[in-house]
Design an enzyme around this catalytic site. Sequence first.
Site, PDB file in Angstrom:
ATOM      1  N   GLY A  33       0.815  -1.216   0.000  1.00 33.26           N
ATOM      2  CA  GLY A  33       0.000   0.000   0.000  1.00 33.26           C
ATOM      3  C   GLY A  33       0.838   1.251   0.000  1.00 33.26           C
ATOM      4  O   GLY A  33       2.065   1.200   0.031  1.00 33.26           O
ATOM      5  N   ASN A  34       0.158   2.361  -0.108  1.00 35.46           N
ATOM      6  CA  ASN A  34       0.788   3.671  -0.080  1.00 35.46           C
ATOM      7  C   ASN A  34       0.412   4.392   1.199  1.00 35.46           C
ATOM      8  O   ASN A  34      -0.663   4.187   1.727  1.00 35.46           O
ATOM      9  CB  ASN A  34       0.226   4.514  -1.225  1.00 35.46           C
ATOM     10  CG  ASN A  34       1.034   4.385  -2.480  1.00 35.46           C
ATOM     11  OD1 ASN A  34       2.121   4.928  -2.581  1.00 35.46           O
ATOM     12  ND2 ASN A  34       0.504   3.670  -3.430  1.00 35.46           N
TER      13      ASN A  34
END
Length: 222
Positions: A33-34
Amino acid sequence: QAAPALAQTLAGERVVVSAGPTYEDLDPVRYLGNRSSGKMGFAIAAAAARRGAEVLLVAGPVSLPTPVGVSRIDVRSAVQMRQAVLGALPADIYIGAAAVADYTPRTQMANKIKKSSERLDLDLVRTPDILAEVAASEQALKLVVGFAAETENVAEYARGKLLAKRLDMIVANRVGIPDGGFESDRNAMTAYWKDGERDFSSAPKTELADRLVDLIVERLNA
Ligand code: CTP
Ligand code: CA
C-alpha cells in the site's frame, strides 16, 4: 451560525475525484500500500460540492466520512480504481488525488504465503496510469488535474509529469518534511500549469482545498 453560501461557480459541472491509497493484495492477509490518508482528496471533493458541482468520489481504503453532497464509490486496488474512474466518464473535471500503487503482485495467492526460506522475492508488474488514461480519453474533459508527491526536485518532476501525462494542471507537494503531507491535517503545495504556477503556503487541508478549487475554477474559465 451557518457558513455563508459559496458562489455556485461549479454549478452544472460533473467532477470526478480520486482519493486515498490503493491496496494491492499479495494473499488473503497481506497487501502493498501507499501512505495516504485521503484527507486532501476528500476535502477537494467537499469543496467542489459546496460550489455546486456534481461530485463523484472514487475512494481507496480510507476511514473518512463521505462529504455532504458527494457520491462515493469505494475501491481497493489500482485496477478497481481505474475501472471506477473510467466508468464515471464523461465528466467535465478529473482530479487525481489518489496515491495509486505503481506496482501490483503479478499473481495473487489464494492462500496465505507461508514463511519457508530466508528470502522472499516479490514479482511485481506496473499498474495502469489512471491519470494519463483519463487525460488521453476520447471523452475529452475540460480540465484534468494531477497530484505529485515528491521528496526532491519538486518543480522539475512536477512539470515533467504535467507534460508527459498531458495534464492541464499538476499540484505538487514535498513529502518527507515535518509539517504536512501524509496523515497530517496541514499541507503546503504548488500548482503548475503550462504558463503559470501558484504557491499555496502551509494551511489546513480544508482551506487548501478551497483555494485549490478556486484556482480550478479560474483555469476552467481561462
Ligand atoms: N497516478 C495514476 N495512476 C497510477 C499512478 C499515478 O493515476 N498508476 C496519478 C496519481 O493519482 C497522481 C499522479 O498520477 O495524480 C502522479 O502520481 P505520482 O506517484 O507522483 O507519479 P508517477 O507518475 O506514479 O511517478 P513516480 O511515482 O515514479 O514519481
Ligand atoms: Ca507513483
